[in-house]
Every structure is written in C-alpha cells, then in structure tokens.
Design an enzyme around this catalytic site. Structure first.
Site, short mmCIF file in Angstrom:
data_model
loop_
_atom_site.label_atom_id
_atom_site.label_comp_id
_atom_site.label_asym_id
_atom_site.label_seq_id
_atom_site.Cartn_x
_atom_site.Cartn_y
_atom_site.Cartn_z
N HIS A 89 0.71 -1.13 -0.11
CA HIS A 89 0.08 0.05 -0.09
C HIS A 89 0.95 1.23 -0.19
O HIS A 89 1.95 1.46 0.74
CB HIS A 89 -0.94 0.01 1.18
CG HIS A 89 -1.67 1.45 1.23
ND1 HIS A 89 -2.74 1.37 0.34
CD2 HIS A 89 -1.76 2.33 2.21
CE1 HIS A 89 -3.56 2.48 0.73
NE2 HIS A 89 -2.80 3.31 1.63
N SER A 90 0.48 2.17 -0.85
CA SER A 90 1.05 3.49 -0.86
C SER A 90 2.71 3.15 -1.30
O SER A 90 2.88 2.69 -2.14
CB SER A 90 1.02 4.10 0.34
OG SER A 90 1.25 5.58 0.13
N MET A 91 3.55 3.90 -0.21
CA MET A 91 4.92 3.34 -0.64
C MET A 91 5.29 1.87 -0.61
O MET A 91 5.97 1.57 -1.46
CB MET A 91 5.99 3.98 0.72
CG MET A 91 7.28 3.94 0.42
SD MET A 91 8.37 4.43 1.79
CE MET A 91 8.36 3.02 2.97
N ALA A 93 3.64 -0.31 -2.04
CA ALA A 93 3.49 -0.75 -3.49
C ALA A 93 4.59 -0.79 -4.33
O ALA A 93 4.86 -1.57 -5.03
CB ALA A 93 2.23 0.13 -3.95
N SER A 117 -1.66 -1.09 -4.14
CA SER A 117 -2.95 -0.34 -3.49
C SER A 117 -2.42 1.12 -3.38
O SER A 117 -1.20 1.40 -2.69
CB SER A 117 -3.15 -1.05 -2.20
OG SER A 117 -4.06 -0.18 -1.54
#
Length: 251
Positions: A89-91, A93, A117
């Site tokens: 998720h975010s970083m 990903a 994500s």
C-alpha cells in the site's frame, strides 16, 4: 523465515497461498493485522517490518526505496518454497514492485500476483507530491492523507519518537525514480480509493504498462486509506484472486 524482517499474525500454514504485505510510509506490520485476520486461515499472511519502527525502532530506517527493496529481496529469497503474492500500500506498493523486479533478475520464483494499492504507476522522475522539505510538511501530508489519528500528530513526545522514521520514509519515496527494465510477466491487481487526494484512478491504472500479464483495477469508496474501512471487501478480493474462488473483472 527471518524474525527480524517478517511478522506472522497467526500460525504458519502449509498448503495455502502466502501473502507478503508491505506497509505505507511511516507504517508498520500492525497496519495489516485486520486484513490478516480476515484472510486466516485460508492465506498465510506475513507483513514486512522495515527498520526504524515498533520492535525495530532502535535501528535506522532506510531512506532509499531501491536499497530497501534490495534488503527485502535478500531476506525473502531463501523462503520462496510455496506459491506467494505481494500486497503493498502506498510506498509499500513501490517497494513490493521493486522487490519483485529484483527477484526476477535473480531468476527466483516470481510472485503469483502483485496487489498494488493506493499508489500511481512509477515514473522516471520523482513525484513532486512525495517531496517534503520540512517536518511540518511531513505532518501536513499525513493529516491530508488521514492515516494517523490527530491525537498522535498533536502529541510532541510521540512525534519526537516517530519523526526520524517518517523523515526517512518520505526521503525514500520522495526521491524514488523508476529505472528502465523489462516488464514483469505476472498479473497485477491495482486498488485505489475513489476520493484519494494524491492518486487518481488513471494514475493507478497506469500500472498496466509495467506487466505483460493482465491488470485488474478495483476502485473502492474512500480516500488514501480506504483499506481501513474496506478491509472485508479487500480481503475477499485477495482471497478470490489467490485461490481462484471468485472471478476478477477485466479492465
């Protein structure tokens, strides 16, 4: 499995898919506890604990995405003895994607799927939205994203403890650039909130350019941390993709 880098929230299970989860900037393995509970016992969930947080708080955080992916790939390489996938998720990903690239360069077993994500597709230039030039800018960005309770952000003692890690994580993602290389050959599932203030659905869909396999784009109600309120739906999606128990719509 290295107790330093990976955390399991349940008993290890053989014969089920394994899912490695990569936290967001400033995040830790605990962010994946709700999803791990939803997926148990059908998926063996392990979360990646980056240095500089929780039980690794005395270690220096790694302030470069490429070095972080190097380290994770090195740790995970001896443990690819059963089908597995990555969720970031975010970083996280980006770290998941870069880790998969490194495993591919070493001709090691690839993840069966990447779940990417809350992050737009990589670019050769750093994303200006990720660049923070002061602690105040970092805190303002976190408030905007809504991922940390206001009572924590307003507590000077807690913030003094976590700011070194936040600075390092934002340096890492703020300086990240994509370097040219072969596309991956595994399927992607891209997830994004429909009200994410930093990632548009078009930017998220851009991940399809980075794999030769199919890409599914799933849009959920919510902001950058839509996952907090949509854990059950996301867990069902992940379970279906990993076990073949449910269809995925093509986009």
């Amino acid at each position: 499995m290295s107790g330093q880098w990976f955390r399991r929230f349940d008993t290890a299970r053989a014969g089920v898919p394994r899912l490695y989860c990569f936290p967001h900037a400033g995040g830790a393995v605990s962010s994946y506890l709700p999803m791990a509970r939803e997926l148990s016992p059908n998926v063996d969930v392990l979360a990646v604990q980056y240095p500089g947080r929780q039980d690794r708080r005395l270690e220096s955080a790694i302030d470069d995405v490429h070095r972080l992916a190097d380290a994770v790939a090195e740790e995970i390489a001896p443990h690819l003895d059963q089908p597995y996938a990555f969720f970031g998720h975010s970083m996280g990903a980006v770290v998941a994607y870069e880790t998969a690239r490194r495993l591919g360069r070493r001709s090691l077993p690839a993840p069966g799927r990447l779940f990417l994500s809350g992050r737009g597709a990589p670019t050769p230039e750093a994303n200006p939205l990720d660049r923070m030039d002061s602690d105040e800018a970092v805190v303002a960005a976190i408030r905007r994203l809504g991922g940390t309770g206001g009572e924590i952000l307003d507590d000077p003692e807690i913030m003094a403890m976590v700011m070194p890690t936040l600075r390092a994580d934002y340096r890492a993602i703020g300086s990240y650039t994509w370097t040219e290389g072969p596309r991956l050959t595994l399927p992607f599932t891209v997830l994004v909130g429909d009200n994410d203030p930093v990632v548009t659905t078009d930017e998220a869909a851009g991940w399809r350019r980075f794999t030769e396999a199919a890409t599914d784009v799933r849009i959920f109600p919510g902001g950058h941390f839509y996952l907090d309120s949509r854990t059950v739906e996301v867990a069902r999606l992940v379970h279906g993709a990993l076990t073949g128990s449910g269809p995925l719509a093509r986009t």
